[in-house]
Design an enzyme around this catalytic site. Structure first.
Site: not given
Length: 450
Positions: A141, A148, A212, A253, A265
């Protein structure tokens, strides 16, 4: 530029009426690939309108010329995963796409034979038990939206909200492939350690759960260990794209993150079931947004003439939120995000080139996430953390409810649409998930359920 062919013809129509509707996600110009379960057996399929074609049944039908690239491609999907097809040179998937387009077009010479294949043409997609389209060995990822990244840096109080490397290379972490799930069903609230409102470190159900909105690229042909992929060759290694919801337990996180995301995650990531092929997206190619004049110069291995010409896509992406109260009152989901792929600072070709620049080998079926695709405007904020300024400005819904994080029963639906003048627009289907309460966690030390 990527060559167009008869499968992209905007005048082409299908004898399957639902494929010709103006807002159809899967017109004949799309033909995305996926997988489903039939009589307990996994099988591959191609979506067309509100229906799908069973590729196992098509391989048995005799409608494809024996020994042709299309027939070889169709045979490669036996077993219910697309990995073997994805590993082949792109001409095989292209030939299968062309053959299907010719069989499904409204004036197809073999239309009657195709219609007679009752086993091949499946009922409505929404009645099928869909599954991941391939076996995913690795999942990476990325973090490629400047907006962001900058916002999250400010929320954390960093003097420089952008990591020093952000404008020099596509930042990424190695995700957890085992917890990737196809769209639909429950997303179970995870347990973990986090700092509560009093500053105490506690363990329990994560209170700050977020979505997300991302786009994911599926790797087709891989590369040998030690052999990097050049940025302009990278397009040929991307088989296609799906939507990705990288569900995040932000409370976990933000407390645990030292080497990168871990338990915040790895509990669940949702991917839409259909792979929209790179070939289907050819009409929507565009130049990516230009870098600012004062940005660091691109390293040679991340700069390619083709990528600068067509490394972007005319692609809009959305996130809708439905709560239990909204559904019980008969209200539609509320659109909370409207963004565009232009909001990525790095292209997918650059992600592939950087990923392999040290000799790392990618394999067919590997998944690369874009990172959250947030833009500069309020509407383009692509997670609740940004939509609420890290909880300081609650999101207000039309029925009076507010949210700073996802609550049990909340459902997020991601969607996307590629559009360009002169082309038939295509969609990706839904990437959907509903938050379910955390399971009771049995404490061995205390002997009680937490």
């Amino acid at each position: 530029m990527t060559a167009l062919n008869s499968t992209h013809d905007p005048a082409r129509r299908s004898w399957i009426d639902s494929a010709n509707l103006p807002e159809a996600d899967f017109p004949i110009q799309n033909l995305p690939l996926g997988a489903f379960v039939r009589d307990g057996i996994a099988r591959a399929a191609v979506a067309i309108g509100e229906h799908a074609v069973d590729l196992h049944a098509l391989a048995d039908s005799g409608l494809l010329d024996a020994g042709s690239d299309a027939a070889i491609a169709c045979e490669a999907t036996r077993g219910g995963t697309l990995n073997r097809l994805m590993a082949m040179p792109p001409r095989h998937a292209s030939a299968l796409r062309a053959a299907l387009s010719d069989l499904l077009k409204s004036d197809a010479p073999q239309r009657a034979r195709m219609q007679a294949q009752a086993d091949a043409l499946l009922p409505r997609i929404d009645t099928l038990e869909l599954r991941l389209p391939c076996e995913v060995g690795d999942y990476t990822d990325f973090l490629t939206s400047l907006h962001h990244t900058e916002r999250h840096g400010r929320y954390k109080g960093l003097a420089d909200p952008l990591p020093p490397a952000f404008k020099s290379l596509p930042i990424a972490y190695h995700g957890r492939a085992s917890s990737l799930r196809v769209s639909g069903g429950d997303v179970r609230r995870p347990h973990g350690q986090y700092r509560d409102t009093n500053g105490q470190i506690v363990f329990g159900p994560a209170p700050a759960l977020d979505f997300e909105l991302e786009l994911a690229a599926w790797i087709g042909e891989g590369n040998a260990l030690t052999q990097p992929i050049s940025v302009d060759d990278a397009h040929a290694h991307i088989f296609g794209y799906s939507l990705l919801n990288d569900w995040s337990a932000k409370s976990i996180q933000w407390f645990e993150q030292v080497l990168g995301p871990f338990l915040g995650k790895s509990f669940h990531s949702s991917v839409s079931p259909w792979i929209v092929t790179s070939e289907a997206l050819a009409p929507f190619r565009k130049a990516p947004v230009a870098r600012a004049a004062d940005d660091p110069p691109l390293m040679a291995h991340l700069h390619g003439a083709r990528d600068r010409q067509e490394g972007g896509l005319h692609l809009e992406l959305h996130a809708d939120l439905s709560t239990r109260q909204l559904r019980e009152a008969g209200h539609d989901a509320v659109r909370i995000t409207h963004t565009h792929l232009d909001n990525l600072y790095w292209t997918f070709a650059q992600m592939v080139a950087h990923h392999t620049s040290n000799g790392c080998n990618l394999r067919s079926g590997d998944l690369l996430g874009s990172g959250t695709i947030s833009g500069a405007t309020d509407a383009a904020r692509a997670c609740l953390t940004e939509l609420t300024n890290a909880g300081r400005d609650p999101l207000r819904l039309p029925n009076g409810e507010t949210r700073t994080a996802l609550e049990d029963g909340d459902e997020i639906v991601l969607s996307a649409r590629a559009s360009k003048a002169g082309a038939v627009s295509i969609g990706f289907g839904e990437c959907r998930g509903r938050i379910a309460p955390a399971f009771a966690f049995a404490s061995r030390e205390a002997g009680v359920a937490a």
